[in-house]
Design a protein around this motif. Structure first.
Motif, PDB file in Angstrom:
ATOM      1  N   ILE A 136      77.269  58.051   2.871  1.00  0.00           N
ATOM      2  CA  ILE A 136      77.342  59.278   3.670  1.00  0.00           C
ATOM      3  C   ILE A 136      76.567  60.440   3.059  1.00  0.00           C
ATOM      4  N   LYS A 137      76.190  60.345   1.789  1.00  0.00           N
ATOM      5  CA  LYS A 137      75.670  61.509   1.063  1.00  0.00           C
ATOM      6  C   LYS A 137      74.428  62.122   1.698  1.00  0.00           C
ATOM      7  N   ASP A 138      73.587  61.327   2.322  1.00  0.00           N
ATOM      8  CA  ASP A 138      72.346  61.857   2.909  1.00  0.00           C
ATOM      9  C   ASP A 138      72.442  62.057   4.423  1.00  0.00           C
ATOM     10  N   LYS A 139      73.616  61.834   4.965  1.00  0.00           N
ATOM     11  CA  LYS A 139      73.785  62.000   6.414  1.00  0.00           C
ATOM     12  C   LYS A 139      73.968  63.482   6.752  1.00  0.00           C
ATOM     13  N   PRO A 140      73.499  63.893   7.916  1.00  0.00           N
ATOM     14  CA  PRO A 140      73.652  65.299   8.315  1.00  0.00           C
ATOM     15  C   PRO A 140      75.096  65.625   8.676  1.00  0.00           C
ATOM     16  N   VAL A 141      75.448  66.889   8.573  1.00  0.00           N
ATOM     17  CA  VAL A 141      76.766  67.355   8.997  1.00  0.00           C
ATOM     18  C   VAL A 141      76.804  67.425  10.523  1.00  0.00           C
ATOM     19  N   TYR A 166      90.983  66.292   6.080  1.00  0.00           N
ATOM     20  CA  TYR A 166      90.416  65.840   4.801  1.00  0.00           C
ATOM     21  C   TYR A 166      89.441  64.684   5.034  1.00  0.00           C
ATOM     22  N   LEU A 167      89.828  63.735   5.863  1.00  0.00           N
ATOM     23  CA  LEU A 167      88.951  62.595   6.118  1.00  0.00           C
ATOM     24  C   LEU A 167      87.741  62.991   6.968  1.00  0.00           C
ATOM     25  N   LEU A 168      87.904  63.961   7.855  1.00  0.00           N
ATOM     26  CA  LEU A 168      86.751  64.470   8.605  1.00  0.00           C
ATOM     27  C   LEU A 168      85.718  65.049   7.640  1.00  0.00           C
ATOM     28  N   GLU A 169      86.173  65.829   6.685  1.00  0.00           N
ATOM     29  CA  GLU A 169      85.258  66.409   5.702  1.00  0.00           C
ATOM     30  C   GLU A 169      84.572  65.335   4.881  1.00  0.00           C
ATOM     31  N   LEU A 170      85.313  64.299   4.528  1.00  0.00           N
ATOM     32  CA  LEU A 170      84.736  63.187   3.774  1.00  0.00           C
ATOM     33  C   LEU A 170      83.623  62.512   4.571  1.00  0.00           C
ATOM     34  N   ASN A 171      83.769  62.502   5.895  1.00  0.00           N
ATOM     35  CA  ASN A 171      82.778  61.909   6.789  1.00  0.00           C
ATOM     36  C   ASN A 171      81.621  62.856   7.106  1.00  0.00           C
ATOM     37  N   LYS A 172      81.634  64.050   6.501  1.00  0.00           N
ATOM     38  CA  LYS A 172      80.658  65.101   6.803  1.00  0.00           C
ATOM     39  C   LYS A 172      80.722  65.507   8.269  1.00  0.00           C
ATOM     40  N   PHE A 173      81.950  65.536   8.783  1.00  0.00           N
ATOM     41  CA  PHE A 173      82.228  66.105  10.101  1.00  0.00           C
ATOM     42  C   PHE A 173      82.788  67.508   9.867  1.00  0.00           C
ATOM     43  N   THR A 223      80.603  52.386  10.514  1.00  0.00           N
ATOM     44  CA  THR A 223      80.225  51.938  11.858  1.00  0.00           C
ATOM     45  C   THR A 223      80.241  53.090  12.851  1.00  0.00           C
ATOM     46  N   LEU A 224      81.263  53.938  12.751  1.00  0.00           N
ATOM     47  CA  LEU A 224      81.356  55.090  13.637  1.00  0.00           C
ATOM     48  C   LEU A 224      80.138  55.983  13.486  1.00  0.00           C
ATOM     49  N   ARG A 225      79.782  56.306  12.272  1.00  0.00           N
ATOM     50  CA  ARG A 225      78.640  57.184  12.032  1.00  0.00           C
ATOM     51  C   ARG A 225      77.337  56.564  12.541  1.00  0.00           C
ATOM     52  N   GLN A 226      77.181  55.271  12.346  1.00  0.00           N
ATOM     53  CA  GLN A 226      75.950  54.588  12.787  1.00  0.00           C
ATOM     54  C   GLN A 226      75.824  54.558  14.304  1.00  0.00           C
ATOM     55  N   ASN A 227      76.965  54.644  15.009  1.00  0.00           N
ATOM     56  CA  ASN A 227      76.945  54.571  16.468  1.00  0.00           C
ATOM     57  C   ASN A 227      76.894  55.932  17.145  1.00  0.00           C
ATOM     58  N   LEU A 228      76.953  57.015  16.379  1.00  0.00           N
ATOM     59  CA  LEU A 228      76.895  58.351  16.979  1.00  0.00           C
ATOM     60  C   LEU A 228      75.472  58.706  17.415  1.00  0.00           C
TER      61      LEU A 228
END
Length: 262
Positions: free
Chosen positions: A147-152, A175-182, A257-262
């Motif tokens: 997740i480190k290089d993914k955009p917010v 907390y988990l949203l922030e971890l996901n860069k949401f 998987t969620l992030r890859q499908n957004l």
């Protein structure tokens, strides 16, 4: 003898390993199972749906906020497991009058690890607990690299409809949203506020509304109500965002998987 403080900082003395457990928290019931304690669980709530066979093999003692106290007493438990968010203060007080009652309070993965460690001590499952924690930490490290290089991405996380309610700050979900860069649009609010969905039409159109599968079971028809306000919607697995304990082993691959499908 085990001397510990639960996550409300209450001192608990456990003289003998508990053999009869009542658990009033769905995610903690799943954790007990994964710790190898199925034979010790004598009571659960109607929302304890994992593993699925528990609903037909273990006594159901009500819901998380509406327990049948006489049913619990009849089970003669050695310990009752509660959670500050899932169960009311009144429930905890009533349970304390029956037997030792442990209360969890979860906001971070560090809190989750502490809880798993405590259960390992209380129920003499230290090796099982360590195995679960090692898997969580391994998958967390892998996810952080992913997740480190993914955009917010700005999101709204819906948990209820009529009234429309969202997850805000001071929650494990946030907390988990922030971890996901949401970035949570409602991070300035606390807990689970009600909102007016018509107001989200004035927000930046790059926002994504995440519709959780629990506690309200959002479906595609509910997503259409929000999409009328020109907001993109995604149905998400609420257990991955709100269940702690051993469920976290699965969560990080789901988040990938969620992030890859957004």
């Amino acid at each position: 003898m085990v001397l510990i403080k639960d996550q409300l900082n209450r001192n608990l003395t456990i003289n003998v390993t508990p053999k009869r457990i009542v658990c009033l928290v769905p995610s903690q019931t799943e954790l007990l199972y994964d710790l190898g304690l199925e034979q010790s669980i004598v009571g659960i709530t109607k929302f304890c749906v994992h593993p699925t066979h528990f609903k037909s093999t273990i006594q159901i003692v009500g819901g998380t906020k509406n327990i049948k106290i006489e049913k619990i007493k009849a089970l003669n438990p050695d310990i009752i497991l509660c959670n500050k968010e899932e169960n009311t203060k009144e429930i905890v007080e009533a349970c304390k009058n029956i037997c030792t009652t442990h209360v969890s309070d979860i906001y971070t993965i560090k809190d989750c690890v502490l809880l798993i460690n405590q259960y390992g001590e209380i129920f003499d499952r230290k090796e099982n607990a360590l195995e679960i924690i090692d898997k969580i930490n391994f998958n967390l490290k892998d996810f952080k690299n992913f997740i480190k290089d993914k955009p917010v991405i700005k999101v709204i996380y819906f948990i209820w409809r009529k009234p429309w309610m969202v997850a805000a700050s001071k929650t494990f979900i946030n907390y988990l949203l922030e971890l996901n860069k949401f970035e949570n649009v409602y991070k300035e609010l606390e807990r689970y506020p009600e909102i007016d969905i018509k107001e989200i039409a004035t927000q930046n159109k790059q926002i994504i509304a995440l519709l959780s599968s629990e506690p309200y079971p959002f479906k595609r028809e509910h997503a259409l109500e929000i999409e009328k306000n020109n907001i993109k919607t995604v149905l998400v697995d609420g257990e991955m965002f709100s269940w702690y304990g051993s469920r976290l082993i699965k969560s990080f691959n789901y988040f990938k998987t969620l992030r890859q499908n957004l």
